[in-house]
Motif scaffolding. Sequence first.
Motif, mmCIF file in Angstrom:
data_model
loop_
_atom_site.group_PDB
_atom_site.id
_atom_site.type_symbol
_atom_site.label_atom_id
_atom_site.label_comp_id
_atom_site.label_asym_id
_atom_site.label_seq_id
_atom_site.Cartn_x
_atom_site.Cartn_y
_atom_site.Cartn_z
ATOM 1 N N VAL A 83 26.460 34.526 -36.351
ATOM 2 C CA VAL A 83 25.083 34.533 -35.867
ATOM 3 C C VAL A 83 24.356 33.256 -36.279
ATOM 4 O O VAL A 83 23.701 32.602 -35.472
ATOM 5 N N ASP A 84 24.469 32.879 -37.555
ATOM 6 C CA ASP A 84 23.720 31.732 -38.057
ATOM 7 C C ASP A 84 24.284 31.344 -39.420
ATOM 8 O O ASP A 84 25.067 32.081 -40.026
ATOM 9 N N SER A 85 23.870 30.189 -39.899
ATOM 10 C CA SER A 85 24.209 29.750 -41.250
ATOM 11 C C SER A 85 23.047 28.958 -41.808
ATOM 12 O O SER A 85 22.507 28.074 -41.130
ATOM 13 N N THR A 86 22.648 29.302 -43.022
ATOM 14 C CA THR A 86 21.554 28.608 -43.689
ATOM 15 C C THR A 86 22.020 28.188 -45.084
ATOM 16 O O THR A 86 23.131 28.531 -45.508
ATOM 17 N N ARG A 125 27.037 26.253 -36.428
ATOM 18 C CA ARG A 125 27.053 25.920 -37.856
ATOM 19 C C ARG A 125 27.842 26.970 -38.637
ATOM 20 O O ARG A 125 28.624 26.634 -39.536
ATOM 21 N N ALA A 126 27.662 28.235 -38.298
ATOM 22 C CA ALA A 126 28.396 29.307 -38.977
ATOM 23 C C ALA A 126 29.897 29.125 -38.787
ATOM 24 O O ALA A 126 30.682 29.257 -39.735
ATOM 25 N N ALA A 132 22.568 24.224 -37.074
ATOM 26 C CA ALA A 132 22.033 25.587 -37.111
ATOM 27 C C ALA A 132 22.757 26.457 -36.089
ATOM 28 O O ALA A 132 23.480 25.953 -35.216
ATOM 29 N N GLY A 133 22.530 27.774 -36.196
ATOM 30 C CA GLY A 133 23.044 28.718 -35.214
ATOM 31 C C GLY A 133 24.514 29.054 -35.391
ATOM 32 O O GLY A 133 25.143 28.711 -36.397
ATOM 33 N N PRO A 134 25.095 29.744 -34.395
ATOM 34 C CA PRO A 134 26.502 30.155 -34.473
ATOM 35 C C PRO A 134 27.461 28.988 -34.680
ATOM 36 O O PRO A 134 28.490 29.141 -35.347
ATOM 37 N N ARG A 140 25.639 34.315 -41.595
ATOM 38 C CA ARG A 140 25.274 35.640 -41.100
ATOM 39 C C ARG A 140 26.166 36.002 -39.920
ATOM 40 O O ARG A 140 26.318 35.209 -38.996
#
Length: 249
Positions: free
Chosen positions: A102-105, A165-166, A161-163, A129
Motif C-alpha cells: 500500500v505505502d512505505s514511510t 516505494r513499498a 512514496a506509494g506502492p 504498509r
Amino acid sequence: MGTTQLESVPEPKYWHLKTVLSDALDSEFAVGEILPNERELAARFGVARATLRQALEQLELEGRLQRRRGVGTTVAPPRMGVAVADAEHAWPGTAADAWQPVDSTEEAPPAALARLLGTEPGQVVHVVRRARKTRGQPVAAELLYVPADSVPGLAPLDAPAGPSRARAVLRELQQLRLEGQERAVELGSARADDAKQLDRLPGAPVLLVTTRYFADGRTAAVAVATYRADTCRLTFGESDGAGVRLLAG
C-alpha cells in the motif's frame, strides 16, 4: 425468536442468552440479515440492555455476528481460509505472497517494536504498509518495520512514496539471506487506522500476528499483521507446507 426464562439459570445471564441467540441465528436468520435493534431484543428476552450487549459482543467475537457502520448488527457469513505463514524461509513480498503493498514511510516505531528490532528509541525505520483481501473482503492489514541497515542499497529518491516505494523496500530486503522466523499470536483491539482498513469499528477484536525475520544473526525486520478476530480461527501444524494457518472471512 421466542422468550426464555433466565432468572433460575446458574450461569451468567449473558452467557445463557448467547446460547439462545446462537440457536436462533441457526434456525431463524439468513447470512447478512439484520437483527432487531437492542431495545426490541432486550424486551423480547426480558433482560437488561447491558446483558444483551454482553451476549452480542461474545457472538461477534466468535464470528457469528458482524457490526457494520451505518448497517447495524448482521449475521456473519461462513469463515474462509487464509494462511498466516509463507514458507519458512521466504521474505515478505515473494511471488507466493498474497499481501498487496500500500505505502512505505520512514518513522520511529513504537518502543516495543524498537526493542524487537534492536534499534535505539526514536530511531527512524522504513514502515511498509500492506493489505490482504479474501474474496474481495479485507481480512488483514500489516505494518512491516525494516531498519535502514537491513536495506542499505535502497536509493533515497527511488520510488519516493506509494506502492512502488513499498515494493522497492521489499525487493531490497530480499537481498538478505533469511535465517529463520519467529511468530507470536495474541488478541488485541483494532486501532483507528486498522479498523478503517478492515471495515470494523475502532476497538473491535483483532488477532495480532507478530513475525520477526532473522538474517546475519540479528532481527532484520518485524511484521505486525492485524487480522479480523470476529471471523478468524487458528489451526496449528503443517498444512500444504504452510505451517501455522489462519482461517478468516
